[in-house]
Design a protein around this motif. Structure first.
Motif, short mmCIF file in Angstrom:
data_model
loop_
_atom_site.label_atom_id
_atom_site.label_comp_id
_atom_site.label_asym_id
_atom_site.label_seq_id
_atom_site.Cartn_x
_atom_site.Cartn_y
_atom_site.Cartn_z
N HIS A 114 -2.70 1.65 -9.01
CA HIS A 114 -3.37 1.05 -7.54
C HIS A 114 -4.08 -0.08 -7.75
N THR A 162 -5.32 -6.00 2.11
CA THR A 162 -6.65 -6.42 1.90
C THR A 162 -7.48 -4.70 1.49
N THR A 163 -6.33 -3.93 1.33
CA THR A 163 -7.41 -2.87 -0.05
C THR A 163 -6.86 -2.70 -1.30
N GLY A 164 -5.68 -3.74 -1.30
CA GLY A 164 -5.89 -4.07 -3.09
C GLY A 164 -6.75 -5.06 -3.11
N ARG A 214 0.51 -1.35 0.00
CA ARG A 214 -0.19 0.55 0.06
C ARG A 214 0.92 1.33 -0.16
N GLN A 268 -2.35 -5.43 6.65
CA GLN A 268 -2.37 -5.65 5.86
C GLN A 268 -2.06 -6.21 4.81
#
Lengths: 660, 257, 305
Positions: C231, C237-239, C221, C257
């Motif tokens: 991105h 987790t957010t990717g 991140r 993460q």
């Protein structure tokens, strides 16, 4: 025969000459003075600044530099040409003044003549030689400017007028002399004491007395008028540097070198910090622009300018002047340009070489202060992150502060909190404490101290960043916060002496901290180690070492420490293959001015350029004395692809390898 | 408009942690403290909203001992108008439901149009307080906001989902917004603002005045996880390591054919 | 003990995290029922009762409606525990359920040891055992923390639940990540760049290694946030969550993460100067070296094979 001459010969020493002459002269001088008074009004837009303390010291400084042309001659050939031109010009000026003094004063009122006899002979030949030297030197400077101009030299109409005017004055001077000699001195032994005049006289003797007298009169008035015009032009052209550059030495910063002005952050009335407007600069800053003769020496040495960054110190100085004179409401940050302002590494190459005593760096930092303190702006997010990391953990690397002294544990070095009975406090600095490569240097230094029987203490987790990169970036508030915390802690232990291995820490503790009431002795490690070796406490076994040496900006130009490190390298057995750009001419590694915190995004990489200079010497080791330089060079050897050929090392390391 | 932003002071995550003597939380010694990173985005967004609306009053609330006032001053320097310090010597002994209870008790009679907070704290990481406050006050709540816009009483937000996808939602104020990293770029406080912050109202309220709920959970034990490792650790010269690794990859995987 | 598992779907596709919920139930030896707002064409292989709500009616994101649906199911099933994934859905819904049930919520459970739930603290540097005081508990499970021991193969007994009411929050659509044609989830070999690469110029050395191995490059991140990498290459987790045959983490410390997004990879190599970096816990091989020297050396070695 009498060795003298009739002053005002042929022109007539009467009211017909004197009245218009003195009227013209007073007018011209009046215009000269008025011209400068108008300029002084513009300088006064700036804030007050006391630069008249210690007047005797200042006067000596000025005379030394003006009369001896010390800084001008630092760049050999154009410098000496200017020097000789200057000395010739001064002699001619004194000579002409003496003539007026005798003719219209001492002789007129007191019947005293001194331009006679042996004195007159010496007078005569001196001025003839001076005039010739002036013509040749001015000719040389003209040829350089118009036919062999160094790249970037700006030539304007102004310059043509200046060259033309002075050459005409000089040449008419000889013609006037020649015509007088042709009529009054030909064949006399006196004439040999004006060799140039004699040459001219012989050349024009054929004109006959009538013609010669006519020409003489015309030329005399022409010459006089041109000189008066010259006077009036002084404040209006680069001629002003006769007064502005010379007096700038009187108003010079008496030091300590490179110390910035402390901002009074306690002042609750202050609404702005830093500089965005000409009125927030000092009068000296504006005056600096008038002292500048656009010689380009600062620009030639600026590491940013020479790697395609938009910063030219000369341009910044002159833009400030332009704004002051033509557009005082302009925003200076926008005028200079943000990239320009952030590019400076505060290496001081500009100020060190400047023959006009201009202070470039301060103006840039003043604008940075405005950007940071008033707008919270930085050259990049990475710098803001570093600032915030420093606020939280006392170091820009963002590593937990509690680990700061961990590197020293295995050497048995205790923090002062555990044992304050030490010989010296070693102020390690952020890189020496946390950066693997520089921890090796710190360990080497401590090893040397231990070998010499010196008991070393550190502050460990109580030490915070000295604040230098933050200060140079313009974050005066964070700097003062860090400084005061460090000073409080250090003072609480009754420390007697501090030694640093980082020139930035050294410079900051030794100079900047004094403004905050810090009074403890500070010494850079190269001086400290040199003393240990000289006293025999530290024994070094010299072993051959192929090396070149990089003078860091902050030990070198900022503190004039060029010899001590060289002595240490010699003691280690190293024979330095010096780079061309060494000592005061050394080329910055790029990390000063707080730029150790920033990414280099524009142009060529400064550190790679410097490494290439080092590699070109053929040396196997690139020795330096600063953690920033070492970090930049470790990066630089990879960028320059010479990793296998050139090893960056610190002086402490090579000594530690050779300790007996 | 009235805005509330709730922040927490947390230790810097680079610190070397130790378990405290009680064995139920981390020791507070040798720690560097800072504003919870997620809350920085919340403060910045709250200040930006205040600047947009112009006629707005922004309060920053923080629970903890006296030392949290330093962090509150940063929020004030970023642009908050006033600070509400809930003086609590044992804030780390409280669980999210209690924290939310304290905040809701503070906010309940103040009619905030917007309440901002970070979506979780860096130390405890429960990610519950924001929504619990919303539920307690009967307000809608939106979490993991990475984009925020406000116009005429309506909030348009984008929530960050897995895989880089964003969900676009809108809701009418009043509402609670929990902020995710990257929502904005938190500003660096300017010096005039730092100096003004010293004079802004910063009232301390004893926590007992606001704590009206019981705790629903507690930490039985805090400890360091076992180093599972089990993996091979290779050290040495780069070129040799490359050789070693290639050998291992050939032996243990099929990736090098 | 009975647990209600809250499964997720997106765009009418079931998310695999439901199997992690089932694994949690298995681990705790609890009876379980499942709730899902999802299409009946994409049902989980779950052998118990599945309460299904129609996404067309309930909305993809509508916390008030989803909350009410779950509370209705809770009233019927009376579970002791309501389990969510520690995902954006779980973060948004679990606290609302916990509040409504007056239950404690335990977030990001990584382990259950003798009935005690364990959660991470301070970027997973520490852990704590949680003692819950309420009758009911709401939990969110860390991605990848629980895994079924056997392939799931059940068929659910579906009970449809009716959607009533509206929500205060309006969902107006998804915004996809920038397209770039990279689907890390499909790559068999991934080499990832972490903050340890130092500067954006060094991304190329990571990409080169990936190329030499015949795989793709990804990033953690912070590298994506600094815009050194797009991105859609973010792992975490957010990717993207990935499980390639080989995952090489360069200069990545192993923040939770990120780990959550790659720890199911078959073979993990970590390159880091820090021997104690958390990534060492999941790595099969930890190469303690400066990636700026090691990565090019490895690339050269692979190219010469």
């Amino acid at each position: 025969m009498e060795f003298t001459r009739e002053i005002y010969w042929n022109v007539g020493h009467n009211a017909g000459t004197l009245v218009p002459m003195y009227l013209f002269a007073f007018t011209a001088i009046g215009l000269l003075v008025r011209g400068f008074l108008k300029r002084i009004e513009i300088y006064k837009q700036g804030l007050p600044l006391i630069r008249t303390d210690q007047p005797a010291r200042r006067l000596l400084h000025m005379l030394g530099n003006v009369l001896l042309q010390k800084k001008v001659a630092r760049v050999r050939w154009p410098g000496l040409v200017h020097g000789f031109f200057f000395w010739g010009f001064v002699l001619l000026f004194i000579g002409t003044t003496l003539i007026v003094v005798q003719a219209d004063f001492t002789d007129l009122f007191f019947d005293m003549k001194f331009l006679k006899g042996t004195f007159y002979l010496l007078f005569s030949i001196t001025l003839d030689v001076a005039g010739l030297v002036c013509i040749f030197m001015l000719g040389g400077l003209l040829v350089r400017r118009y036919f062999f101009a160094p790249e970037g030299l700006e030539t304007k109409k102004d310059d043509a007028i200046m060259h033309g005017l002075l050459l005409t004055i000089l040449c008419t001077g000889f013609l006037i002399e020649g015509s007088r000699i042709a009529v009054t001195e030909l064949g006399t032994p006196l004439s040999y004491w004006s060799p140039m005049g004699l040459l001219v006289a012989k050349g024009i003797a054929g004109m006959g007395e009538g013609g010669l007298r006519a020409m003489h009169k015309v030329l005399w008035w022409t010459h006089f008028s041109l000189v008066m015009s010259f006077f009036t032009l002084i404040p209006l052209t680069k001629f002003r540097h006769i007064f502005t550059t010379s007096t700038n030495y009187f108003f010079d910063d008496l030091g300590p070198k490179g110390k910035l002005v402390n901002l009074d952050l306690e002042n609750e009335e202050a609404e702005t910090f830093g500089v965005t407007n000409v009125k927030e600069m000092t009068w000296k800053d504006i005056f600096d622009a008038d002292a500048c003769t656009l010689c380009m020496r600062c620009q030639d040495r600026c590491p940013a300018f020479n790697t395609d960054k938009p910063l030219s110190p000369m341009k910044v100085v002159n833009q400030l002047g332009e704004v002051a004179f033509t557009n005082p409401e302009a925003n200076l940050v926008d005028t200079f340009g943000k990239d320009v302002l952030w590019s400076c590494t505060t290496c001081r190459a500009c100020q060190e070489i400047c023959p006009a005593a201009i202070e470039h760096v301060k103006k840039i930092i003043d604008c940075r202060r405005a950007m940071v303190l008033m707008e919270g702006e930085f050259p990049g997010e990475e710098v803001m992150t570093a600032m915030e990391a420093t606020e939280v953990n006392g170091n820009p690397l963002g590593i937990g502060y509690a680990e700061r002294g961990d590197w020293a544990a295995e050497l048995g070095i205790k923090p002062l909190a555990e044992d304050a009975e030490v010989d010296i406090l070693y102020f390690v600095g952020c890189y020496g404490s946390f950066d693997k490569r520089n921890i090796a240097v710190a360990k080497s230094f401590v090893g040397l101290c231990q070998a010499a029987g010196v008991k070393v203490g550190i502050l460990g987790k109580e030490e915070k960043c000295c604040g230098e990169p933050m200060r140079k970036m313009g974050n005066e508030y964070l700097y003062q916060t860090l400084a005061m915390e460090n000073i409080e802690v250090i003072n609480s232990y009754g420390v007697k002496k501090i030694v640093t291995t980082c020139p930035h820490c050294f410079n900051t503790l030794e100079k900047d901290y004094r403004d905050l009431g810090f009074a403890i002795e500070v010494e850079p490690y190269v001086v400290f180690l040199e003393k240990l070796i000289a006293s025999g406490r530290l024994q070094i076994d010299a072993r051959e070492l192929s090396c070149t040496y990089h003078d860091s900006c902050y030990l070198g130009r900022h503190n004039d420490l060029y010899d001590a490190p060289r002595a240490l390298i010699k003691a280690a057995g190293g024979k330095i293959l010096e780079m061309d750009k060494n000592r005061a001419e050394a080329f910055c590694c790029s990390a000063g001015g707080g730029r150790i915190l920033a990414e280099e995004k524009i142009g060529e990489r400064i550190n790679v350029k410097r490494v290439k200079m080092a590699a070109a010497t053929g040396a196997e080791n690139l020795i330096s004395n600063c953690p920033f330089c070492l970090t930049m060079f470790e990066d630089g050897v990879k960028g320059a692809e010479v990793e296998d050929a050139l090893r960056p090392k610190d002086i402490a390391e090579i000594l530690a390898e050779r300790v007996v | 408009m009235k805005i509330l932003v709730c922040i927490k002071q947390v230790p810097d995550m680079e610190s070397k942690f130790k378990v405290d003597d009680g064995g139920t939380w981390y020791a507070k010694t040798d720690l560097a403290w800072r504003m919870n990173e997620y809350d920085e985005y919340a403060v910045e967004q709250a200040v930006q909203l205040k600047e947009q609306v112009k006629d707005a009053d922004l309060t920053v609330l923080c629970i903890g001992g006296d030392q949290v006032k330093e962090t509150m001053k940063k929020a004030l320097a970023m642009g908050c108008d006033r600070g509400a310090h809930v003086a609590d010597g044992d804030s780390s002994g409280k669980e999210p439901y209690q924290i939310a209870g304290i905040i809701a008790e503070y906010a309940k009679d103040k009619n905030f149009d917007l309440i901002f907070t970070g979506m979780q704290s860096q130390d405890r990481g429960s990610g519950q307080v924001g929504l619990l406050v919303a539920e307690m006050l009967g307000l809608p709540g939106i979490t993991t906001v990475v984009h925020f816009a406000y116009k005429d009483g309506v909030i348009e937000a984008k929530r960050e989902l897995e895989g880089g996808v964003k969900a676009c939602v809108n809701v009418a104020a009043p509402a609670v917004i929990t902020c995710q990293l990257g929502l904005n770029t938190p500003r660096y406080p300017t010096l005039p603002n730092i100096m003004k912050a010293k004079k802004k109202e910063l009232l301390s309220i004893p926590v007992d005045d606001l704590l009206k709920v019981e705790s629903r959970q507690e930490t039985a034990r805090m400890y360091f996880p076992e180093k599972k490792g089990g993996g091979l650790v290779l050290e040495g010269d780069a070129a040799e390591l490359a050789d070693q690794l290639v050998k291992i990859l050939k032996e243990k995987t099929a990736v090098l054919g | 003990m009975k647990v209600l598992l809250i499964a997720e779907s997106r765009d009418r596709k079931l998310l695999g995290s439901c199997y992690e919920l089932m694994a949690f139930a298995e681990k705790t030896g609890a009876e379980s029922a499942m709730f899902l707002v999802g299409a009946d064409t994409a049902l989980p292989k779950f052998g118990g009762k599945l309460y299904l709500a129609d996404p067309a009616a309930a909305g993809e994101y509508n916390p008030d409606v989803h909350k009410q649906l779950i509370l209705d199911v809770v009233a019927k099933e009376q579970p002791d525990v309501v389990a969510f994934s520690h995902s954006s859905y779980g973060w948004d819904l679990a606290p609302r359920i916990a509040f409504a049930l007056q239950a404690a919520q335990v977030s990001e459970v990584v382990e259950v040891v003798d009935g005690t739930m364990v959660v991470p603290v301070c970027n997973a540097k520490l852990r704590r055992d949680v003692k819950v005081k309420t009758g009911k508990t709401v939990v969110t499970l860390q991605a990848g923390a629980f895994g079924l021991t056997e392939e799931p193969n059940g068929t659910p007994t579906v009970e449809k639940v009716n959607v009533a009411g509206d929500g205060k929050i309006t969902f107006t659509g998804y915004e996809q990540a920038e397209s770039g044609g990279v689907d890390l989830a499909k790559a068999k070999i991934i080499v990832s760049a972490g903050r340890g690469i130092g500067k954006p110029e060094n991304v190329s050395m990571i990409a080169e290694l990936a190329k030499a191995l015949g795989g793709e490059y990804g990033a953690s991140r912070p590298v994506v946030d600094s815009e050194w990498v797009e991105h859609n290459r973010q792992v975490g987790t957010t990717g993207q969550t990935v499980a390639p045959k080989l995952y090489v983490a360069c200069g990545i410390s192993g923040a939770i993460q990120h780990l959550a997004g790659m720890k199911k990879s078959e073979f993990i190599v970590a390159v880091n100067t820090d021997k104690d970096a958390p990534i060492g816990d999941v790595a099969d091989v930890l190469v303690v070296a400066d990636l700026k020297q090691f990565v090019p050396a490895l690339t050269a070695k692979i190219q010469s094979l």
